[in-house]
Design a protein around this motif. Structure first.
Motif, short mmCIF file in Angstrom:
data_model
loop_
_atom_site.label_atom_id
_atom_site.label_comp_id
_atom_site.label_asym_id
_atom_site.label_seq_id
_atom_site.Cartn_x
_atom_site.Cartn_y
_atom_site.Cartn_z
N VAL A 125 -5.16 -3.42 61.14
CA VAL A 125 -4.86 -2.45 62.19
C VAL A 125 -4.39 -3.16 63.45
N LEU A 126 -4.95 -4.31 63.75
CA LEU A 126 -4.54 -5.08 64.91
C LEU A 126 -3.09 -5.53 64.79
N GLY B 252 -4.67 -6.92 55.16
CA GLY B 252 -5.45 -5.69 55.05
C GLY B 252 -6.04 -5.43 53.74
N GLY C 65 0.05 -6.53 58.37
CA GLY C 65 -1.06 -5.63 58.12
C GLY C 65 -1.35 -5.51 56.63
N LYS D 122 -14.70 -5.05 52.94
CA LYS D 122 -15.32 -4.86 54.24
C LYS D 122 -14.78 -5.90 55.22
N GLY D 123 -14.53 -5.46 56.45
CA GLY D 123 -14.15 -6.38 57.50
C GLY D 123 -12.68 -6.73 57.55
N SER D 124 -11.90 -6.42 56.55
CA SER D 124 -10.50 -6.84 56.57
C SER D 124 -9.59 -5.76 57.14
N GLY D 125 -10.08 -4.54 57.30
CA GLY D 125 -9.25 -3.47 57.82
C GLY D 125 -8.93 -3.62 59.29
N GLY D 126 -9.83 -4.22 60.04
CA GLY D 126 -9.64 -4.36 61.47
C GLY D 126 -8.47 -5.26 61.84
N ILE D 127 -8.32 -6.35 61.14
CA ILE D 127 -7.22 -7.27 61.44
C ILE D 127 -5.88 -6.65 61.05
#
Length: 93
Positions: free
Chosen positions: A12-13, A93, A89, A5-10
């Motif tokens: 994608v960034l 990720g 990523g 949880k929470g690591s997918g956003g960075i």
């Protein structure tokens, strides 16, 4: 396999930033090759943003054909940014 949880956003960034940098370089490359390098503000902004993003790639390889030179200069830089964004990523990720 459970997703973190929470690591997918960075991830994608980083991938998005790499793609955006590559897109700016490809737009600049297309503007040069099509002769669309006019006095427009958009074309000037893209050119101004593409120069520092090209890093050390312009002049790295030298060829006698101007079209191939532009493709190598900015195409290699675009590939570099896509790879770096993808790698970062993957790492984050």
């Amino acid at each position: 396999m459970a997703a973190k949880k929470g690591s997918g956003g960075i991830a994608v960034l980083f991938q998005g930033a790499g793609f955006l940098f590559a897109a700016v370089l490809v737009m600049h490359l297309l503007f040069i090759l099509t002769g669309f390098a006019g006095d427009g503000k958009f074309v000037g902004s893209v050119a101004q943003a593409a120069e520092p993003l090209a890093l050390f790639f312009p002049g790295l390889l030298s060829v006698d054909f101007p079209v191939l030179q532009v493709l190598l200069d900015y195409g290699l830089a675009a590939c570099f940014w896509v790879l770096v964004g993808g790698l970062l990523g993957r790492v984050f990720g």
